[in-house]
Design a protein around this motif. Structure first.
Motif, PDB file in Angstrom:
ATOM      1  N   GLN A  12      -6.661   7.121 -25.809  1.00 26.66           N
ATOM      2  CA  GLN A  12      -5.417   7.830 -25.560  1.00 26.66           C
ATOM      3  C   GLN A  12      -5.662   9.281 -25.120  1.00 26.66           C
ATOM      4  OE1 GLN A  12      -2.247   6.617 -25.618  1.00 26.66           O
ATOM      5  NE2 GLN A  12      -3.130   4.597 -25.937  1.00 26.66           N
ATOM      6  N   THR A  13      -6.908   9.606 -24.734  1.00 24.09           N
ATOM      7  CA  THR A  13      -7.228  11.003 -24.445  1.00 24.09           C
ATOM      8  C   THR A  13      -6.606  11.510 -23.146  1.00 24.09           C
ATOM      9  OG1 THR A  13      -9.309  10.252 -23.463  1.00 24.09           O
ATOM     10  CG2 THR A  13      -9.376  11.021 -25.742  1.00 24.09           C
ATOM     11  N   MET A  14      -6.279  10.640 -22.209  1.00 26.87           N
ATOM     12  CA  MET A  14      -5.705  11.067 -20.936  1.00 26.87           C
ATOM     13  C   MET A  14      -4.272  10.569 -20.794  1.00 26.87           C
ATOM     14  SD  MET A  14      -7.880  12.969 -19.460  1.00 26.87           S
ATOM     15  CE  MET A  14      -9.594  13.391 -19.758  1.00 26.87           C
ATOM     16  N   SER A  15      -3.376  11.485 -20.412  1.00 30.43           N
ATOM     17  CA  SER A  15      -1.986  11.088 -20.188  1.00 30.43           C
ATOM     18  C   SER A  15      -1.806  10.444 -18.823  1.00 30.43           C
ATOM     19  CB  SER A  15      -1.070  12.315 -20.293  1.00 30.43           C
ATOM     20  OG  SER A  15      -1.001  12.759 -21.615  1.00 30.43           O
ATOM     21  N   ILE A  16      -2.526  10.960 -17.824  1.00 31.92           N
ATOM     22  CA  ILE A  16      -2.483  10.392 -16.476  1.00 31.92           C
ATOM     23  C   ILE A  16      -3.909  10.228 -15.975  1.00 31.92           C
ATOM     24  CG2 ILE A  16      -1.818  10.796 -14.072  1.00 31.92           C
ATOM     25  CD1 ILE A  16       0.607  12.297 -15.004  1.00 31.92           C
ATOM     26  N   GLU A  17      -4.218   9.060 -15.457  1.00 33.54           N
ATOM     27  CA  GLU A  17      -5.519   8.810 -14.822  1.00 33.54           C
ATOM     28  C   GLU A  17      -5.264   8.217 -13.436  1.00 33.54           C
ATOM     29  OE1 GLU A  17      -8.654   7.158 -17.710  1.00 33.54           O
ATOM     30  OE2 GLU A  17      -6.738   6.596 -18.634  1.00 33.54           O
ATOM     31  N   VAL A  18      -5.662   8.951 -12.419  1.00 30.23           N
ATOM     32  CA  VAL A  18      -5.519   8.497 -11.035  1.00 30.23           C
ATOM     33  C   VAL A  18      -6.911   8.185 -10.509  1.00 30.23           C
ATOM     34  CG1 VAL A  18      -4.811   9.165  -8.701  1.00 30.23           C
ATOM     35  CG2 VAL A  18      -3.439   9.860 -10.674  1.00 30.23           C
ATOM     36  N   SER A  19      -7.099   6.979 -10.006  1.00 33.13           N
ATOM     37  CA  SER A  19      -8.437   6.536  -9.607  1.00 33.13           C
ATOM     38  C   SER A  19      -8.431   5.985  -8.185  1.00 33.13           C
ATOM     39  CB  SER A  19      -8.935   5.461 -10.582  1.00 33.13           C
ATOM     40  OG  SER A  19     -10.227   5.026 -10.248  1.00 33.13           O
ATOM     41  N   HIS A  20      -8.991   6.768  -7.254  1.00 36.51           N
ATOM     42  CA  HIS A  20      -9.238   6.347  -5.864  1.00 36.51           C
ATOM     43  C   HIS A  20      -7.976   5.798  -5.181  1.00 36.51           C
ATOM     44  CE1 HIS A  20     -13.478   6.967  -6.630  1.00 36.51           C
ATOM     45  NE2 HIS A  20     -13.386   6.197  -7.707  1.00 36.51           N
ATOM     46  N   ILE A  21      -6.870   6.526  -5.349  1.00 38.70           N
ATOM     47  CA  ILE A  21      -5.600   6.115  -4.746  1.00 38.70           C
ATOM     48  C   ILE A  21      -5.577   6.454  -3.255  1.00 38.70           C
ATOM     49  CG2 ILE A  21      -3.141   6.707  -4.595  1.00 38.70           C
ATOM     50  CD1 ILE A  21      -3.463   4.959  -6.904  1.00 38.70           C
ATOM     51  N   SER A  22      -5.222   5.469  -2.439  1.00 40.80           N
ATOM     52  CA  SER A  22      -4.984   5.674  -1.006  1.00 40.80           C
ATOM     53  C   SER A  22      -3.652   5.034  -0.648  1.00 40.80           C
ATOM     54  CB  SER A  22      -6.102   5.053  -0.165  1.00 40.80           C
ATOM     55  OG  SER A  22      -7.331   5.713  -0.386  1.00 40.80           O
ATOM     56  N   ALA A  27       0.189   3.860  10.711  1.00 44.00           N
ATOM     57  CA  ALA A  27      -1.043   4.538  11.113  1.00 44.00           C
ATOM     58  C   ALA A  27      -1.228   5.878  10.410  1.00 44.00           C
ATOM     59  CB  ALA A  27      -1.049   4.752  12.626  1.00 44.00           C
ATOM     60  N   GLN A  28      -0.200   6.347   9.702  1.00 46.32           N
ATOM     61  CA  GLN A  28      -0.274   7.658   9.056  1.00 46.32           C
ATOM     62  C   GLN A  28      -0.783   7.517   7.627  1.00 46.32           C
ATOM     63  OE1 GLN A  28       3.433   9.770   8.870  1.00 46.32           O
ATOM     64  NE2 GLN A  28       2.586  11.457   7.675  1.00 46.32           N
ATOM     65  N   GLN A  29      -1.891   8.181   7.335  1.00 42.15           N
ATOM     66  CA  GLN A  29      -2.445   8.138   5.989  1.00 42.15           C
ATOM     67  C   GLN A  29      -1.878   9.276   5.155  1.00 42.15           C
ATOM     68  OE1 GLN A  29      -6.803   8.472   5.442  1.00 42.15           O
ATOM     69  NE2 GLN A  29      -6.585   6.800   3.968  1.00 42.15           N
ATOM     70  N   ALA A  30      -1.185   8.917   4.079  1.00 42.32           N
ATOM     71  CA  ALA A  30      -0.559   9.929   3.214  1.00 42.32           C
ATOM     72  C   ALA A  30      -1.494  10.380   2.101  1.00 42.32           C
ATOM     73  CB  ALA A  30       0.725   9.365   2.616  1.00 42.32           C
ATOM     74  N   LEU A  31      -2.292   9.458   1.558  1.00 43.22           N
ATOM     75  CA  LEU A  31      -3.254   9.770   0.503  1.00 43.22           C
ATOM     76  C   LEU A  31      -4.576   9.088   0.814  1.00 43.22           C
ATOM     77  CD1 LEU A  31      -0.961   9.195  -2.633  1.00 43.22           C
ATOM     78  CD2 LEU A  31      -1.709  11.412  -1.740  1.00 43.22           C
ATOM     79  N   ALA A  32      -5.676   9.799   0.547  1.00 41.04           N
ATOM     80  CA  ALA A  32      -7.000   9.269   0.869  1.00 41.04           C
ATOM     81  C   ALA A  32      -7.945   9.455  -0.307  1.00 41.04           C
ATOM     82  CB  ALA A  32      -7.557   9.954   2.120  1.00 41.04           C
ATOM     83  N   ILE A 214      -3.775  19.839  -2.565  1.00 41.44           N
ATOM     84  CA  ILE A 214      -4.012  18.675  -1.724  1.00 41.44           C
ATOM     85  C   ILE A 214      -3.719  19.024  -0.268  1.00 41.44           C
ATOM     86  CG2 ILE A 214      -1.675  17.768  -2.074  1.00 41.44           C
ATOM     87  CD1 ILE A 214      -2.870  14.948  -2.144  1.00 41.44           C
ATOM     88  N   LYS A 215      -4.531  18.512   0.636  1.00 42.13           N
ATOM     89  CA  LYS A 215      -4.340  18.723   2.071  1.00 42.13           C
ATOM     90  C   LYS A 215      -4.666  17.425   2.798  1.00 42.13           C
ATOM     91  CE  LYS A 215      -6.225  21.282   6.032  1.00 42.13           C
ATOM     92  NZ  LYS A 215      -7.283  22.240   6.467  1.00 42.13           N
ATOM     93  N   HIS A 216      -3.759  16.998   3.679  1.00 34.71           N
ATOM     94  CA  HIS A 216      -3.951  15.746   4.427  1.00 34.71           C
ATOM     95  C   HIS A 216      -4.333  14.593   3.494  1.00 34.71           C
ATOM     96  CE1 HIS A 216      -3.354  17.886   8.042  1.00 34.71           C
ATOM     97  NE2 HIS A 216      -4.564  18.384   8.179  1.00 34.71           N
ATOM     98  N   GLY A 217      -3.688  14.551   2.321  1.00 37.08           N
ATOM     99  CA  GLY A 217      -3.900  13.441   1.405  1.00 37.08           C
ATOM    100  C   GLY A 217      -5.183  13.483   0.608  1.00 37.08           C
ATOM    101  N   ARG A 218      -5.928  14.579   0.686  1.00 38.87           N
ATOM    102  CA  ARG A 218      -7.181  14.718  -0.058  1.00 38.87           C
ATOM    103  C   ARG A 218      -7.140  15.951  -0.954  1.00 38.87           C
ATOM    104  NH1 ARG A 218     -11.173  11.390   1.951  1.00 38.87           N
ATOM    105  NH2 ARG A 218     -10.737  10.474   4.007  1.00 38.87           N
ATOM    106  N   ILE A 219      -7.726  15.847  -2.138  1.00 39.05           N
ATOM    107  CA  ILE A 219      -7.792  16.992  -3.042  1.00 39.05           C
ATOM    108  C   ILE A 219      -8.853  17.966  -2.538  1.00 39.05           C
ATOM    109  CG2 ILE A 219      -8.435  17.741  -5.365  1.00 39.05           C
ATOM    110  CD1 ILE A 219      -7.157  15.194  -6.435  1.00 39.05           C
ATOM    111  N   VAL A 220      -8.441  19.228  -2.350  1.00 41.59           N
ATOM    112  CA  VAL A 220      -9.381  20.253  -1.888  1.00 41.59           C
ATOM    113  C   VAL A 220      -9.683  21.272  -2.983  1.00 41.59           C
ATOM    114  CG1 VAL A 220      -8.819  20.000   0.552  1.00 41.59           C
ATOM    115  CG2 VAL A 220      -7.460  21.572  -0.850  1.00 41.59           C
TER     116      VAL A 220
END
Length: 312
Positions: A12-22, A27-32, A214-220
Motif C-alpha cells: 500500500q506504499t504507493m497511491s498511484i503507480e503509472v507504468s509505461h503508459i502510451s 496518428a497523433q501520440q498523446a503519451l509515450a 511533460i512534453k509531447h507525451g514524455r516526462i522531461v
C-alpha cells in the motif's frame, strides 16, 4: 499476523503507480512510455504546455479512457481489472467542471451522494469542509466561479477518496478566489494524495511537494520542490534610501551579480539555497541604510519549465 500486516503495508506504499503508459489518437501520440508513482500524502504538480498529454493521462487514471500500452494502479487497484474500485478511490475535478446549474448546492450534493451510496449526513460535513455554508442554499447558477469550484471539490470529496485528481482547478478565478481554492486544496492534501494539473507556476510552488513536467507525451522532469529550491538561483530586488557602490554590495555573502535597475533600486543575484533577505537587512543596518522595499524573486521553476518545453 504481524508478517501479514507488514506485507499489506508494503503493497500500500504507493497511491498511484503509472507504468509505461502510451496513448495515441490515430496518428497523433498523446503519451509515450510514461512512468511515475505517487506516495500517500503527496501533492504533485503535473505541468506541460497545451497538448502535452496531461488531461489524457488524468482520463486514463480515472478509467474514462484506456491506454494503448502500459497500465496503472490507484490504491493498488488496476485501471484494467478493477475499474470500479479505482473509481471509488478517486475524487476527480475535470478542467471544465460539469455542474447542474439549475440545482441547489445541497440538492446537487445529495443527488451525487445517492449515486455514490454515501449517507446524507456526510453532505453537511463536506459543505463545512469546503466552506460552502454561506452559499449552500443557492442554485449553482447563482454562484461565483470560485464557489462553483468549491462545489466541484465538494462533489469530488463526497465519497472520501484517498486520491484527488484536479485538472486546472483554478482556471478563470480572480486573485481572492485563487487564494481560497489553494488553501482548500492544501488543507485537503494533508490527508490525501493530490495530482494537480496547472499552467500556473506560482500555484505549484505554493501547493506542491513535487513537480512532473511533460512534453509531447514524455516526462522531461520529475523532481521534488525541495531539491529544486536547493539548486536554484535567487534574486533579491531591494531599494535603499541612498545610492550604494557596487563594491560595497559585493561584500554580501554569496552575491554573484549586481544590477542597478534605476535610482537606488538593485537586483542582487545569489547562488545559494539560503534565504538571503536577512543578510541584505544586516548589510543595510551595518551601513546605516534604510530599506524602502525588498522582494525575493525565485523564478527557477518557471525558467526551467520554459527551457524544457520550448521548441528548439
Amino acid at each position: 499476523m504481524r508478517f501479514f500486516n507488514c506485507v499489506a503495508l508494503h503493497f500500500q506504499t504507493m497511491s498511484i503507480e503509472v507504468s509505461h503508459i502510451s496513448k495515441s489518437y490515430g496518428a497523433q501520440q498523446a503519451l509515450a512510455d510514461v512512468s511515475f508513482s505517487l506516495k500517500p500524502g503527496e501533492i504533485v504538480g503535473f505541468l506541460g504546455p497545451n497538448g502535452a498529454g496531461k488531461s489524457t493521462l488524468m482520463k486514463i487514471l480515472t478509467t474514462y479512457i484506456t491506454p494503448n500500452n502500459g497500465t496503472a494502479k490507484v490504491n493498488g487497484f488496476s485501471i484494467d481489472a478493477d475499474a470500479e474500485e479505482v473509481q471509488k478511490s478517486i475524487g476527480y475535478l475535470p478542467e471544465h467542471n460539469p455542474l447542474y446549474l439549475d440545482m441547489y448546492v445541497r440538492e446537487y450534493l445529495a443527488f451525487n451522494a445517492n449515486v455514490y451510496g454515501v449517507a446524507s449526513a456526510k453532505i453537511e460535513a463536506i459543505i463545512e469542509q469546503t466552506g460552502l455554508g454561506p452559499e449552500a442554499h443557492k442554485k449553482i447558477q447563482q454562484l461565483s466561479k470560485g464557489y462553483r469550484q468549491r462545489v466541484g471539490l465538494a462533489n469530488a470529496l463526497l465519497h472520501d477518496p484517498q486520491v484527488l485528481i484536479l485538472d486546472e482547478p483554478t482556471t478563470g478565478l480572480d486573485p481572492n478566489q485563487l487564494i481560497e481554492i489553494r488553501s482548500l486544496i492544501k488543507k485537503v492534501g494533508k490527508e490525501k494524495t493530490v495530482l494537480l494539473s496547472t499552467h500556473i507556476m506560482q500555484e505549484v510552488e505554493a501547493l506542491c511537494d513535487r513537480v512532473i513536467i511533460i512534453k509531447h507525451g514524455r516526462i522531461v522532469l520529475d523532481e521534488s520542490l525541495k531539491n529544486l529550491a536547493q539548486n536554484q538561483s535567487q534574486i533579491i530586488e531591494v531599494e535603499f534610501d541612498y545610492r550604494v557602490e557596487e563594491v560595497a554590495l559585493q561584500q554580501i555573502d554569496f552575491v554573484k551579480k549586481i544590477e542597478n535597475l534605476q535610482g537606488f533600486i538593485y537586483n542582487l543575484h545569489f547562488e545559494t539555497k539560503e534565504d538571503m533577505r536577512a543578510k541584505v537587512f544586516d548589510f543595510a543596518h551595518d551601513n546605516g541604510l534604510k530599506i524602502l522595499q525588498l522582494h525575493q524573486k525565485n523564478t527557477t521553476l518557471e525558467k526551467l519549465f520554459t527551457e524544457l518545453t520550448t521548441e528548439k
